[in-house]
Write a protein that holds these residues in place. Sequence first.
Motif, PDB file in Angstrom:
ATOM      1  N   PHE A 135     -24.333 -48.594  -5.427  1.00 36.23           N
ATOM      2  CA  PHE A 135     -24.932 -47.672  -5.792  1.00 36.23           C
ATOM      3  C   PHE A 135     -26.457 -47.473  -5.779  1.00 36.23           C
ATOM      4  CE2 PHE A 135     -26.495 -45.014  -9.659  1.00 36.23           C
ATOM      5  CZ  PHE A 135     -25.837 -43.842  -9.416  1.00 36.23           C
ATOM      6  N   VAL A 136     -26.853 -48.484  -6.268  1.00 36.39           N
ATOM      7  CA  VAL A 136     -28.505 -48.350  -6.088  1.00 36.39           C
ATOM      8  C   VAL A 136     -28.906 -48.426  -4.767  1.00 36.39           C
ATOM      9  CG1 VAL A 136     -30.467 -50.096  -6.701  1.00 36.39           C
ATOM     10  CG2 VAL A 136     -28.597 -49.848  -8.409  1.00 36.39           C
ATOM     11  N   TYR A 137     -28.216 -48.939  -3.926  1.00 40.51           N
ATOM     12  CA  TYR A 137     -28.797 -49.171  -2.474  1.00 40.51           C
ATOM     13  C   TYR A 137     -28.636 -47.696  -1.900  1.00 40.51           C
ATOM     14  CZ  TYR A 137     -29.469 -50.216   2.413  1.00 40.51           C
ATOM     15  OH  TYR A 137     -29.960 -50.299   3.756  1.00 40.51           O
ATOM     16  N   LEU A 138     -27.585 -47.003  -2.092  1.00 40.62           N
ATOM     17  CA  LEU A 138     -27.327 -45.558  -1.521  1.00 40.62           C
ATOM     18  C   LEU A 138     -28.244 -44.670  -2.332  1.00 40.62           C
ATOM     19  CD1 LEU A 138     -23.445 -45.808  -1.183  1.00 40.62           C
ATOM     20  CD2 LEU A 138     -25.185 -45.939   0.623  1.00 40.62           C
ATOM     21  N   ALA A 139     -28.356 -44.694  -3.704  1.00 42.44           N
ATOM     22  CA  ALA A 139     -29.187 -43.872  -4.411  1.00 42.44           C
ATOM     23  C   ALA A 139     -30.572 -44.053  -3.934  1.00 42.44           C
ATOM     24  CB  ALA A 139     -29.031 -44.072  -5.761  1.00 42.44           C
ATOM     25  N   GLN A 190     -35.339 -41.895  -0.696  1.00 42.33           N
ATOM     26  CA  GLN A 190     -36.384 -42.104   0.501  1.00 42.33           C
ATOM     27  C   GLN A 190     -36.068 -40.975   1.497  1.00 42.33           C
ATOM     28  OE1 GLN A 190     -34.954 -46.140   1.788  1.00 42.33           O
ATOM     29  NE2 GLN A 190     -36.660 -46.968   0.459  1.00 42.33           N
ATOM     30  N   ASP A 191     -34.662 -40.606   1.797  1.00 41.28           N
ATOM     31  CA  ASP A 191     -34.417 -39.456   2.626  1.00 41.28           C
ATOM     32  C   ASP A 191     -34.911 -38.105   2.291  1.00 41.28           C
ATOM     33  OD1 ASP A 191     -32.222 -39.805   5.205  1.00 41.28           O
ATOM     34  OD2 ASP A 191     -32.553 -37.566   4.324  1.00 41.28           O
ATOM     35  N   LYS A 192     -34.822 -38.107   1.001  1.00 42.23           N
ATOM     36  CA  LYS A 192     -35.245 -36.779   0.411  1.00 42.23           C
ATOM     37  C   LYS A 192     -36.720 -36.590   0.185  1.00 42.23           C
ATOM     38  CE  LYS A 192     -34.402 -33.565  -3.665  1.00 42.23           C
ATOM     39  NZ  LYS A 192     -34.023 -32.467  -2.648  1.00 42.23           N
ATOM     40  N   PHE A 193     -37.431 -37.712  -0.080  1.00 43.80           N
ATOM     41  CA  PHE A 193     -38.984 -37.420  -0.286  1.00 43.80           C
ATOM     42  C   PHE A 193     -40.031 -38.105   0.738  1.00 43.80           C
ATOM     43  CE2 PHE A 193     -36.808 -37.303  -4.628  1.00 43.80           C
ATOM     44  CZ  PHE A 193     -37.291 -35.981  -4.808  1.00 43.80           C
ATOM     45  N   LEU A 194     -39.364 -39.014   1.415  1.00 39.21           N
ATOM     46  CA  LEU A 194     -40.267 -39.922   2.284  1.00 39.21           C
ATOM     47  C   LEU A 194     -39.719 -39.637   3.957  1.00 39.21           C
ATOM     48  CD1 LEU A 194     -40.690 -43.074   0.312  1.00 39.21           C
ATOM     49  CD2 LEU A 194     -42.068 -41.087   0.632  1.00 39.21           C
ATOM     50  N   HIS A 195     -38.628 -38.717   4.195  1.00 38.21           N
ATOM     51  CA  HIS A 195     -38.438 -38.295   5.413  1.00 38.21           C
ATOM     52  C   HIS A 195     -37.758 -39.575   6.385  1.00 38.21           C
ATOM     53  CE1 HIS A 195     -40.368 -34.462   4.457  1.00 38.21           C
ATOM     54  NE2 HIS A 195     -41.225 -35.143   4.473  1.00 38.21           N
ATOM     55  N   SER A 251     -38.679 -50.975   6.983  1.00 39.36           N
ATOM     56  CA  SER A 251     -39.057 -50.959   5.663  1.00 39.36           C
ATOM     57  C   SER A 251     -38.356 -50.215   4.638  1.00 39.36           C
ATOM     58  CB  SER A 251     -40.528 -50.479   5.703  1.00 39.36           C
ATOM     59  OG  SER A 251     -40.717 -49.066   6.031  1.00 39.36           O
ATOM     60  N   PHE A 252     -37.849 -49.059   4.886  1.00 39.82           N
ATOM     61  CA  PHE A 252     -37.074 -48.354   3.896  1.00 39.82           C
ATOM     62  C   PHE A 252     -35.649 -49.034   3.582  1.00 39.82           C
ATOM     63  CE2 PHE A 252     -39.101 -44.413   5.647  1.00 39.82           C
ATOM     64  CZ  PHE A 252     -39.944 -44.135   4.597  1.00 39.82           C
ATOM     65  N   PRO A 253     -34.824 -49.708   4.393  1.00 34.89           N
ATOM     66  CA  PRO A 253     -33.695 -50.447   3.974  1.00 34.89           C
ATOM     67  C   PRO A 253     -34.188 -51.720   3.332  1.00 34.89           C
ATOM     68  CG  PRO A 253     -34.074 -50.536   6.354  1.00 34.89           C
ATOM     69  CD  PRO A 253     -34.982 -49.554   5.912  1.00 34.89           C
ATOM     70  N   LEU A 254     -35.212 -52.235   3.684  1.00 35.86           N
ATOM     71  CA  LEU A 254     -35.648 -53.542   3.044  1.00 35.86           C
ATOM     72  C   LEU A 254     -35.874 -53.227   1.463  1.00 35.86           C
ATOM     73  CD1 LEU A 254     -37.723 -55.583   5.401  1.00 35.86           C
ATOM     74  CD2 LEU A 254     -35.764 -56.300   4.869  1.00 35.86           C
ATOM     75  N   THR A 255     -36.834 -52.204   1.352  1.00 35.62           N
ATOM     76  CA  THR A 255     -37.088 -51.655  -0.027  1.00 35.62           C
ATOM     77  C   THR A 255     -36.061 -51.477  -0.755  1.00 35.62           C
ATOM     78  OG1 THR A 255     -39.276 -50.950   0.860  1.00 35.62           O
ATOM     79  CG2 THR A 255     -38.529 -50.171  -1.496  1.00 35.62           C
ATOM     80  N   SER A 256     -34.998 -50.829  -0.517  1.00 34.03           N
ATOM     81  CA  SER A 256     -33.620 -50.294  -0.992  1.00 34.03           C
ATOM     82  C   SER A 256     -33.151 -51.666  -1.507  1.00 34.03           C
ATOM     83  CB  SER A 256     -32.733 -49.478  -0.167  1.00 34.03           C
ATOM     84  OG  SER A 256     -33.594 -48.412  -0.083  1.00 34.03           O
ATOM     85  N   GLY A 257     -33.093 -52.578  -0.402  1.00 27.96           N
ATOM     86  CA  GLY A 257     -32.301 -53.991  -0.563  1.00 27.96           C
ATOM     87  C   GLY A 257     -32.872 -54.749  -1.541  1.00 27.96           C
ATOM     88  N   ILE A 258     -34.138 -54.898  -1.775  1.00 27.55           N
ATOM     89  CA  ILE A 258     -34.947 -55.492  -2.619  1.00 27.55           C
ATOM     90  C   ILE A 258     -34.669 -55.081  -4.203  1.00 27.55           C
ATOM     91  CG2 ILE A 258     -37.282 -56.164  -3.624  1.00 27.55           C
ATOM     92  CD1 ILE A 258     -37.964 -56.351  -0.691  1.00 27.55           C
ATOM     93  N   ILE A 259     -34.549 -53.476  -3.967  1.00 29.98           N
ATOM     94  CA  ILE A 259     -34.394 -52.986  -5.688  1.00 29.98           C
ATOM     95  C   ILE A 259     -32.994 -53.336  -5.810  1.00 29.98           C
ATOM     96  CG2 ILE A 259     -33.937 -50.792  -6.729  1.00 29.98           C
ATOM     97  CD1 ILE A 259     -36.569 -49.927  -4.999  1.00 29.98           C
ATOM     98  N   MET A 260     -32.196 -53.314  -4.918  1.00 33.90           N
ATOM     99  CA  MET A 260     -30.423 -53.631  -5.221  1.00 33.90           C
ATOM    100  C   MET A 260     -30.660 -55.090  -5.679  1.00 33.90           C
ATOM    101  SD  MET A 260     -27.317 -53.705  -2.621  1.00 33.90           S
ATOM    102  CE  MET A 260     -28.041 -55.174  -1.839  1.00 33.90           C
ATOM    103  N   MET A 261     -31.093 -55.814  -5.023  1.00 30.77           N
ATOM    104  CA  MET A 261     -30.997 -57.275  -5.641  1.00 30.77           C
ATOM    105  C   MET A 261     -31.682 -57.552  -6.865  1.00 30.77           C
ATOM    106  SD  MET A 261     -32.028 -59.505  -1.902  1.00 30.77           S
ATOM    107  CE  MET A 261     -32.091 -60.950  -2.958  1.00 30.77           C
TER     108      MET A 261
END
Length: 385
Positions: free
Chosen positions: A353-357, A362-367, A316-326
């Motif tokens: 940049f958006v994906y990594l950011a 997610q890493d910082k606030f959602l572990h 779910s985390f990478p999918l969320t980042s991927g959707i935001i990136m798209m």
Amino acid sequence: EAPKVAPIMRVIGLSLFFGGAGGIGGFANIGVLYFQKELEFNKQFIYHLTGTLADFVISVTAAIALRSVWALVFGLLAGNIVRFFVGYLIHPYRPRLNFDFDKAQKLFGFGKWVLASSILVFLVTQGDDIFVGKLLGTTMLGFYQMAYRISNMPATEITHVTSQVTFPAYSKLQDNPAGLREAYLKVFQLTAFISVPLAAMIIVLAPEFTEIFLGKKWVPMVPAMQILALAGLMRSIAATAGYVFYAVGRPQIDTRWQIIRLTMLVISIYTLTLKWGIVGASVAVCLSILVSTIGFSFMIAKITRCETRNFAKMISFPLTSGIIMMAVIFALKININTVGLWVFLLFVLAGTFVYLATTYLQDKFLHYGMLRLLKENFVLFRGVL
């Protein structure tokens, strides 16, 4: 005039002397298998990556120059030749004839399932080409094969290597369910982290990539490429499971689900291809991979005793980042109407940049734990680079 099949088959047959897509076979150096056994990740990665890059570069270059199906053939030949020479350069083993009937008999019980799976995978991966070529002709087959090659290569080749080198580690943990579960989830997490943005980038930038690097004549393959990118993502996820089945001594699981995948493909591809052309064939492939991926995931959860929420978290985390990136890239495309190399690179950099950011947040606030995992694998990446 469409090229005749016979010369193409002869060149493909010639390429098999140098090894198959995985590098093993023909006169290739089987000593490269020790890269897996000895956990020499950097050599394993370099061995496969060099062939993959040669295949990709030659295929794209030949497609631009020749505008024919021969581009795919030359790419395949180049990839196998490069892997052949690299295998002998980076491993000192030299093959010799030596057959042991007792060892062969012991290996047959395990190997028969691996052989069956290999045959099924061949039928699944080549069956769609047969249908497309038969129903739509060689021109559409060329479009379809190029779309498949480009959309699947980034998402599967690298992640297949990642999964393959984990086989020895899985084998050592076969009697330790907790350790096996932890190791698998790390591989799954890393695979999803890499595969999702690559697939998302292909989906959103396929029109621009095709027009810039291949030319407008290849634009009809774009919808198929976008669908097959999703299929490539699912293939990369499913690839993380296969070696677990082998490591715990249950290769028949892979064989059974490959049978289901092939059955699903056979049932759907004829009707969908007739109705929607190469887009329909792509949908059929995507559906067949979806079914097998769900089956693999269910069996992995059962074998490793992994809870569903752990799978959900890792994907779910990478999918969320991927959707935001798209979404960001789509917004940029709406506001920037020109198409060119520098604009394309801008889209890629902005999306990355958006994906990594997003991953960092997610890493910082959602572990999410991605940064920790990347640090653990730093030695691997440093060895490769």
